[in-house]
Design a protein around this motif. Sequence first.
Motif, short mmCIF file in Angstrom:
data_model
loop_
_atom_site.label_atom_id
_atom_site.label_comp_id
_atom_site.label_asym_id
_atom_site.label_seq_id
_atom_site.Cartn_x
_atom_site.Cartn_y
_atom_site.Cartn_z
N VAL A 164 0.88 -1.16 0.00
CA VAL A 164 0.00 0.00 0.00
C VAL A 164 0.92 1.21 0.00
CG1 VAL A 164 -1.73 1.34 1.25
CG2 VAL A 164 -1.87 -1.16 1.24
N GLY A 165 0.76 2.04 -1.01
CA GLY A 165 1.62 3.21 -1.13
C GLY A 165 1.07 4.20 -2.12
N ASN A 166 1.91 5.17 -2.46
CA ASN A 166 1.52 6.24 -3.37
C ASN A 166 2.31 6.16 -4.67
OD1 ASN A 166 1.14 7.34 -0.42
ND2 ASN A 166 -0.33 8.38 -1.72
N LEU A 167 1.63 6.39 -5.79
CA LEU A 167 2.30 6.37 -7.08
C LEU A 167 3.31 7.50 -7.16
CD1 LEU A 167 -0.26 4.62 -7.82
CD2 LEU A 167 0.05 5.51 -10.11
N GLY A 168 4.51 7.17 -7.61
CA GLY A 168 5.56 8.16 -7.76
C GLY A 168 5.49 8.89 -9.09
N LYS A 169 4.76 8.31 -10.04
CA LYS A 169 4.58 8.93 -11.36
C LYS A 169 3.36 8.31 -12.01
CE LYS A 169 7.68 5.70 -13.71
NZ LYS A 169 8.80 5.53 -14.60
N ASP A 170 2.84 8.98 -13.04
CA ASP A 170 1.76 8.40 -13.82
C ASP A 170 2.27 7.14 -14.50
OD1 ASP A 170 0.16 10.56 -13.15
OD2 ASP A 170 0.28 11.51 -15.13
N PRO A 171 1.41 6.12 -14.67
CA PRO A 171 1.85 4.92 -15.38
C PRO A 171 2.30 5.24 -16.81
CG PRO A 171 -0.23 4.52 -14.26
CD PRO A 171 0.04 6.00 -14.16
N GLU A 172 3.38 4.58 -17.23
CA GLU A 172 3.85 4.68 -18.61
C GLU A 172 3.44 3.39 -19.30
OE1 GLU A 172 8.06 5.32 -18.45
OE2 GLU A 172 7.85 7.23 -17.41
N VAL A 173 2.65 3.50 -20.36
CA VAL A 173 2.12 2.33 -21.04
C VAL A 173 2.83 2.14 -22.38
CG1 VAL A 173 0.06 1.25 -22.01
CG2 VAL A 173 -0.10 2.58 -19.91
N ARG A 174 3.22 0.89 -22.63
CA ARG A 174 3.80 0.51 -23.92
C ARG A 174 2.93 -0.58 -24.52
NH1 ARG A 174 8.92 -2.12 -23.09
NH2 ARG A 174 8.07 -2.66 -21.08
N HIS A 175 2.85 -0.57 -25.84
CA HIS A 175 2.09 -1.60 -26.55
C HIS A 175 3.08 -2.46 -27.31
CE1 HIS A 175 -1.65 0.34 -25.48
NE2 HIS A 175 -1.05 1.48 -25.75
N LEU A 176 3.11 -3.75 -26.97
CA LEU A 176 4.04 -4.70 -27.55
C LEU A 176 3.40 -5.42 -28.74
CD1 LEU A 176 5.26 -6.19 -24.17
CD2 LEU A 176 6.23 -4.25 -25.42
N GLU A 177 4.18 -6.28 -29.37
CA GLU A 177 3.66 -7.07 -30.49
C GLU A 177 2.43 -7.85 -30.05
OE1 GLU A 177 6.54 -9.56 -32.40
OE2 GLU A 177 8.10 -8.04 -32.22
N GLY A 178 1.49 -7.98 -30.96
CA GLY A 178 0.28 -8.73 -30.65
C GLY A 178 -0.72 -7.93 -29.84
N GLY A 179 -0.50 -6.64 -29.67
CA GLY A 179 -1.44 -5.80 -28.94
C GLY A 179 -1.38 -5.92 -27.43
N ILE A 180 -0.34 -6.54 -26.91
CA ILE A 180 -0.20 -6.69 -25.46
C ILE A 180 0.29 -5.37 -24.88
CG2 ILE A 180 1.04 -7.87 -23.62
CD1 ILE A 180 1.16 -10.32 -25.46
N SER A 181 -0.38 -4.92 -23.81
CA SER A 181 -0.01 -3.68 -23.14
C SER A 181 0.69 -3.96 -21.83
CB SER A 181 -1.27 -2.85 -22.83
OG SER A 181 -1.96 -2.55 -24.01
N VAL A 182 1.64 -3.10 -21.48
CA VAL A 182 2.29 -3.16 -20.18
C VAL A 182 2.40 -1.74 -19.64
CG1 VAL A 182 4.63 -3.13 -21.15
CG2 VAL A 182 4.27 -3.99 -18.83
N ALA A 183 2.01 -1.57 -18.39
CA ALA A 183 2.11 -0.28 -17.71
C ALA A 183 3.17 -0.40 -16.62
CB ALA A 183 0.77 0.12 -17.09
N ASN A 184 4.06 0.57 -16.56
CA ASN A 184 5.09 0.61 -15.53
C ASN A 184 4.94 1.89 -14.73
OD1 ASN A 184 6.61 -0.85 -18.06
ND2 ASN A 184 7.06 -1.77 -16.10
N PHE A 185 5.07 1.76 -13.40
CA PHE A 185 5.05 2.93 -12.53
C PHE A 185 5.80 2.58 -11.25
CE2 PHE A 185 1.09 0.62 -11.85
CZ PHE A 185 0.97 0.54 -10.47
N THR A 186 6.13 3.60 -10.49
CA THR A 186 6.79 3.38 -9.21
C THR A 186 5.79 3.62 -8.09
OG1 THR A 186 7.58 5.67 -9.16
CG2 THR A 186 9.09 4.01 -10.04
N LEU A 187 6.01 2.92 -7.00
CA LEU A 187 5.15 3.03 -5.83
C LEU A 187 6.03 3.25 -4.61
CD1 LEU A 187 2.07 2.62 -5.08
CD2 LEU A 187 2.77 0.36 -4.29
N ALA A 188 5.70 4.26 -3.83
CA ALA A 188 6.46 4.57 -2.61
C ALA A 188 5.71 4.05 -1.39
CB ALA A 188 6.65 6.08 -2.48
N THR A 189 6.43 3.29 -0.56
CA THR A 189 5.88 2.89 0.73
C THR A 189 6.73 3.55 1.81
OG1 THR A 189 7.20 0.85 0.72
CG2 THR A 189 4.94 0.70 -0.10
N ASN A 190 6.08 3.98 2.87
CA ASN A 190 6.78 4.67 3.94
C ASN A 190 6.75 3.86 5.23
OD1 ASN A 190 7.36 7.03 2.39
ND2 ASN A 190 5.21 7.59 2.59
N GLU A 191 7.85 3.92 5.93
CA GLU A 191 8.00 3.23 7.21
C GLU A 191 8.49 4.28 8.20
OE1 GLU A 191 10.82 -0.33 9.03
OE2 GLU A 191 10.93 0.19 6.92
#
Length: 144
Positions: free
Chosen positions: A10-37
């Motif tokens: 459980v945390g906060n997104l460090g940036k908006d997701p970056e989405v790439r579309h791969l061969e065959g129409g497969i999508s992948v979203a990458n983002f960072t998540l910050a957790t605090n202790e």
Amino acid sequence: MAGINKVILVGNLGKDPEVRHLEGGISVANFTLATNEYYKDKQGTRVERTEWHNIAAWRGLAEMADKYLKKGQQVYVEGKIRTRQYQDKDNQTRYITEIIAEEITMLGGRPQLQGGQSTQVTESGAPETPQTFRQEPELDQLPF
């Protein structure tokens, strides 16, 4: 007995997701998540430690992340941890550890669109704020 690879964050997104579309129409979203202790050091001073996690969401979950998740938003992410290697531009082997998201739940209120309006979209067209998204297993991942 098989091993268990389960991560819950459980945390906060460090940036908006970056989405790439791969061969065959497969999508992948990458983002960072910050957790605090938080803890107190020997002097009794409250110390905050932030850990950054690389999150990858695939296929339909990637599309939902792209549509609804924004920097700073608090989310619950459930998935599995995976380390992979790749060659950088200098042909050096690099390693990255990331969380492969299987479920994402938006926390902390409704996501906002530009102009301050709340998102209210479902596949059926009914007005409802989305909260939890799950990655459906691929055919080769089914246990039977």
